[in-house]
Write an enzyme that holds these catalytic residues in place. Structure first.
Site, mmCIF file in Angstrom:
data_model
loop_
_atom_site.group_PDB
_atom_site.id
_atom_site.type_symbol
_atom_site.label_atom_id
_atom_site.label_comp_id
_atom_site.label_asym_id
_atom_site.label_seq_id
_atom_site.Cartn_x
_atom_site.Cartn_y
_atom_site.Cartn_z
ATOM 1 N N SER A 285 -34.960 6.419 -6.437
ATOM 2 C CA SER A 285 -36.207 5.898 -7.006
ATOM 3 C C SER A 285 -36.698 6.817 -8.123
ATOM 4 C CB SER A 285 -37.278 5.765 -5.915
ATOM 5 O OG SER A 285 -36.921 4.728 -5.027
ATOM 6 N N VAL B 125 -43.047 -1.996 -6.554
ATOM 7 C CA VAL B 125 -43.671 -2.161 -5.231
ATOM 8 C C VAL B 125 -42.605 -2.138 -4.141
ATOM 9 C CG1 VAL B 125 -44.785 -3.928 -3.787
ATOM 10 C CG2 VAL B 125 -45.682 -3.407 -6.065
ATOM 11 N N ALA C 100 -38.044 -3.232 -8.564
ATOM 12 C CA ALA C 100 -38.060 -3.703 -7.169
ATOM 13 C C ALA C 100 -37.117 -4.885 -6.915
ATOM 14 C CB ALA C 100 -39.489 -4.073 -6.769
ATOM 15 N N ILE C 101 -36.306 -5.213 -7.897
ATOM 16 C CA ILE C 101 -35.404 -6.364 -7.783
ATOM 17 C C ILE C 101 -34.427 -6.226 -6.618
ATOM 18 C CG2 ILE C 101 -33.734 -5.419 -9.464
ATOM 19 C CD1 ILE C 101 -34.694 -9.125 -9.034
ATOM 20 N N SER D 69 -54.819 -2.867 -6.503
ATOM 21 C CA SER D 69 -54.000 -4.073 -6.606
ATOM 22 C C SER D 69 -54.744 -5.280 -6.045
ATOM 23 C CB SER D 69 -52.696 -3.862 -5.831
ATOM 24 O OG SER D 69 -51.894 -5.016 -5.904
ATOM 25 N N LYS E 86 -23.571 1.157 -2.859
ATOM 26 C CA LYS E 86 -24.217 -0.165 -2.876
ATOM 27 C C LYS E 86 -23.732 -1.024 -1.712
ATOM 28 C CE LYS E 86 -26.875 -1.415 -5.334
ATOM 29 N NZ LYS E 86 -28.355 -1.169 -5.273
ATOM 30 N N GLU F 117 -31.951 2.892 2.763
ATOM 31 C CA GLU F 117 -33.320 2.678 2.277
ATOM 32 C C GLU F 117 -34.365 2.554 3.382
ATOM 33 O OE1 GLU F 117 -30.920 0.404 2.020
ATOM 34 O OE2 GLU F 117 -31.671 -1.538 2.675
ATOM 35 N N VAL G 178 -31.867 -5.301 -13.234
ATOM 36 C CA VAL G 178 -30.624 -4.683 -12.745
ATOM 37 C C VAL G 178 -30.911 -3.998 -11.406
ATOM 38 C CG1 VAL G 178 -28.876 -2.907 -13.217
ATOM 39 C CG2 VAL G 178 -29.706 -4.376 -15.078
ATOM 40 N N VAL H 35 -40.966 5.367 -7.558
ATOM 41 C CA VAL H 35 -40.567 4.750 -8.834
ATOM 42 C C VAL H 35 -41.742 4.777 -9.804
ATOM 43 C CG1 VAL H 35 -39.982 2.546 -9.947
ATOM 44 C CG2 VAL H 35 -38.743 3.259 -7.899
ATOM 45 N N ASN I 258 -28.898 -1.984 -9.681
ATOM 46 C CA ASN I 258 -28.278 -0.654 -9.462
ATOM 47 C C ASN I 258 -28.464 0.194 -10.718
ATOM 48 O OD1 ASN I 258 -26.435 -2.266 -10.937
ATOM 49 N ND2 ASN I 258 -24.674 -1.106 -10.217
HETATM 50 N N1 NAI Z 1 -33.290 -1.443 -9.213
HETATM 51 C C1 NAI Z 1 -32.817 -0.256 -8.825
HETATM 52 O O1 NAI Z 1 -31.758 0.189 -9.285
HETATM 53 C C2 NAI Z 1 -33.577 0.573 -7.869
HETATM 54 C C3 NAI Z 1 -34.603 0.010 -7.181
HETATM 55 N N2 NAI Z 1 -35.406 0.763 -6.341
HETATM 56 C C4 NAI Z 1 -36.461 0.019 -5.680
HETATM 57 O O2 NAI Z 1 -37.741 0.265 -6.247
HETATM 58 C C5 NAI Z 1 -38.741 -0.172 -5.304
HETATM 59 C C6 NAI Z 1 -39.847 0.881 -5.194
HETATM 60 O O3 NAI Z 1 -39.337 2.017 -4.512
HETATM 61 P P1 NAI Z 1 -40.199 3.334 -4.241
HETATM 62 O O4 NAI Z 1 -41.051 3.648 -5.378
HETATM 63 O O5 NAI Z 1 -39.252 4.349 -3.739
HETATM 64 O O6 NAI Z 1 -41.118 2.880 -3.033
HETATM 65 P P2 NAI Z 1 -42.433 3.622 -2.504
HETATM 66 O O7 NAI Z 1 -42.573 3.233 -1.085
HETATM 67 O O8 NAI Z 1 -42.382 5.062 -2.866
HETATM 68 O O9 NAI Z 1 -43.587 2.967 -3.381
HETATM 69 C C7 NAI Z 1 -43.989 1.645 -3.237
HETATM 70 C C8 NAI Z 1 -45.436 1.549 -3.601
HETATM 71 O O10 NAI Z 1 -45.791 0.166 -3.604
HETATM 72 C C9 NAI Z 1 -47.130 0.107 -3.184
HETATM 73 N N3 NAI Z 1 -47.479 -1.257 -2.811
HETATM 74 C C10 NAI Z 1 -47.178 -1.958 -1.690
HETATM 75 N N4 NAI Z 1 -47.700 -3.188 -1.764
HETATM 76 C C11 NAI Z 1 -48.331 -3.272 -2.970
HETATM 77 C C12 NAI Z 1 -49.059 -4.291 -3.629
HETATM 78 N N5 NAI Z 1 -49.266 -5.502 -3.058
HETATM 79 N N6 NAI Z 1 -49.578 -4.024 -4.850
HETATM 80 C C13 NAI Z 1 -49.376 -2.819 -5.443
HETATM 81 N N7 NAI Z 1 -48.706 -1.825 -4.862
HETATM 82 C C14 NAI Z 1 -48.192 -2.047 -3.638
HETATM 83 C C15 NAI Z 1 -47.191 1.107 -2.030
HETATM 84 O O11 NAI Z 1 -48.525 1.478 -1.725
HETATM 85 C C16 NAI Z 1 -46.366 2.252 -2.607
HETATM 86 O O12 NAI Z 1 -47.176 3.211 -3.275
HETATM 87 C C17 NAI Z 1 -37.961 -0.433 -4.010
HETATM 88 O O13 NAI Z 1 -37.697 -1.804 -3.871
HETATM 89 C C18 NAI Z 1 -36.678 0.351 -4.215
HETATM 90 O O14 NAI Z 1 -35.628 -0.089 -3.393
HETATM 91 C C19 NAI Z 1 -35.193 2.096 -6.159
HETATM 92 C C20 NAI Z 1 -34.148 2.707 -6.814
HETATM 93 C C21 NAI Z 1 -33.223 1.979 -7.678
HETATM 94 C C1 PYR Z 2 -31.795 2.126 -4.296
HETATM 95 C C2 PYR Z 2 -30.674 1.381 -4.840
HETATM 96 O O1 PYR Z 2 -30.465 0.249 -4.485
HETATM 97 C C3 PYR Z 2 -29.823 1.986 -5.822
HETATM 98 O O2 PYR Z 2 -29.954 3.185 -6.101
HETATM 99 O O3 PYR Z 2 -28.947 1.282 -6.370
#
Ligand code: NAI
Ligand code: PYR
Length: 377
Positions: free
Chosen positions: A133, A238, A267-268, A219, A75, A118, A298, A178, A300
């Protein structure tokens, strides 16, 4: 090169940036590895495991940070770690700088070369984000199901329903890694699943993958408002790489949800897509209620399943870290386009355009920021 692995200090962050197997890879390539005492405990790796692999176990974070040429973390550094930043230190970790302005400033001011997992990109995919993800997407459905239980503050519904009673509705906004993994789990749990994405091509792929197990929606504010109002569980998934997440779910939309329904905003880490989420939560205290809706934010999530996550993360990060160690950071980024795109901060400049734009900095290309260093190669 000396590689340093500090113990993660974020709340309930039990992952570690290198396993004993990773240590062996670095040693075989002629490098040295410093591991902070107990850094691997949360993921099931003892100090002895690291020592047997050839790492030097050190007692304090300070020793790791000050002696290492490259710090590998999971992190982003927390403010108590900023004091260790120095000119030329290589930092290889998740950073999510668009949502971390103070960290961006500290890295910039101290001249750290910060390579963010990332934003390392290959053909528009994010190989160092993907495994986490996958984990967080799968967890999102499972966590949402748990908080929908009445005893956890939720609506009191079972996503699968039972014969004669409706299934629960899951709306997933963002159909990337995700979103797809959340959908797999939600379908497995028997839910009625809708996925919303901005890309028509992605919606076609999702339709091919899942067929009539899901509904897909383009969307736009109208479709999002309708799907949110009827969701029992809303999952935010997203991403616009590097950039702050767009606030697609307005407060009015949240107010339209049933009391006891649940939002899991994965997406937080990039700031989140939900207007009513004004803070990041922790595994210790993961939810808060606003307008009667349970909010989970959360940043992480994979930290709670560290045995799976550490393996999945290090499988993909170590080959890139080895390139940095073997070639030196400047040669590695000049020869590897994927790593080049990971460089967010270098020589006091913000070198990733979306981060610079969101934080109000002048964007400087990596070539420009490292002009002198790259000229000597
Ligand atoms: N909270 C956590 O612990 C974790 C958070 N994440 C986060 O989750 C989020 C998503 O990651 P991924 O799925 O890997 O990304 P990704 O790039 O694979 O998917 C994102 C999707 O969002 C879509 N998108 C973009 N703008 C949009 C809109 N206005 N409306 C609807 N869809 C839209 C894209 O077309 C794409 O399909 C990221 O912020 C990532 O960092 C990932 C892992 C852990
Ligand atoms: C992607 C990210 O921030 C995590 O895995 O915690």
């Amino acid at each position: 090169m000396f590689i340093g692995v500090p113990k993660e200090i974020k709340n309930n962050e039990n992952r570690v940036a290198l396993t004993p197997a990773g240590v062996v890879s670095f040693l075989t390539a002629g490098h040295s590895v410093l591991v902070e005492k107990d850094a691997g405990i949360g993921s099931g790796f003892t100090n002895d495991d690291y020592a047997k692999a050839g790492a030097e176990i050190v007692d304090s974070a300070e020793q790791v940070w000050t002696r290492a040429d490259m710090i590998m973390k999971v992190k982003e550094p927390l403010s108590s770690e900023y004091k260790y930043f120095r000119q030329g230190l290589i930092l290889f970790t998740y950073l999510h700088l668009a949502a971390e302005p103070e960290l961006a400033e500290a890295l910039k001011d101290k001249g750290v070369i910060a390579v963010a997992y990332e934003t390392v990109s290959v053909n528009r995919t994010l190989p160092l984000l993907t495994p986490m993800s996958e984990v967080a997407g799968r967890m999102a459905a499972q966590i949402g199901a748990q908080f929908l239980q009445k005893n956890n503050g939720g609506l009191g519904i079972l996503l699968a329903g039972v014969p004669g009673v409706n299934r629960g509705k899951v709306t997933i906004v963002g159909g990337g890694i995700v979103g797809t993994n959340a959908a797999k789990m939600a379908i497995g749990l028997g839910a009625d699943v809708t996925i919303i994405d901005l890309s028509a091509d992605r919606l076609r792929q999702l339709d091919d993958i899942f067929g009539n197990q899901i509904k897909t929606l383009m969307s736009n504010p109208f479709n999002i408002a309708e799907a949110v109002a009827e969701a029992d569980l809303l999952i935010g998934a997203v991403l616009i790489p590097g950039a702050k997440a767009p606030k697609l779910i307005s407060e009015e939309m949240v107010k339209s949800m049933k009391p006891g329904s649940v939002i899991v905003d994965v997406a937080i880490d990039q700031g989140g897509i939900v207007e009513t989420i004004d803070h990041v939560t922790t595994h210790d205290n993961p939810t808060f209620i606003k307008h009667g809706v349970v909010h989970y934010s959360v940043a992480n999530m994979p930290g709670a399943v560290p045995r799976t996550s550490t393996m999945a993360l290090t499988n993909v990060t170590v080959p890139y870290a080895l390139q940095i160690a073997n070639k030196g950071v400047f040669k590695a980024i000049s020869e590897n386009a994927a790593l080049y795109l990971g460089v967010n901060v270098a020589n006091g400049e913000i070198t990733y355009e979306a981060v610079a734009k969101d934080l109000g900095y002048n964007y400087v290309t990596v070539e420009k920021a490292l002009e002198k260093e790259l000229a000597t190669l």
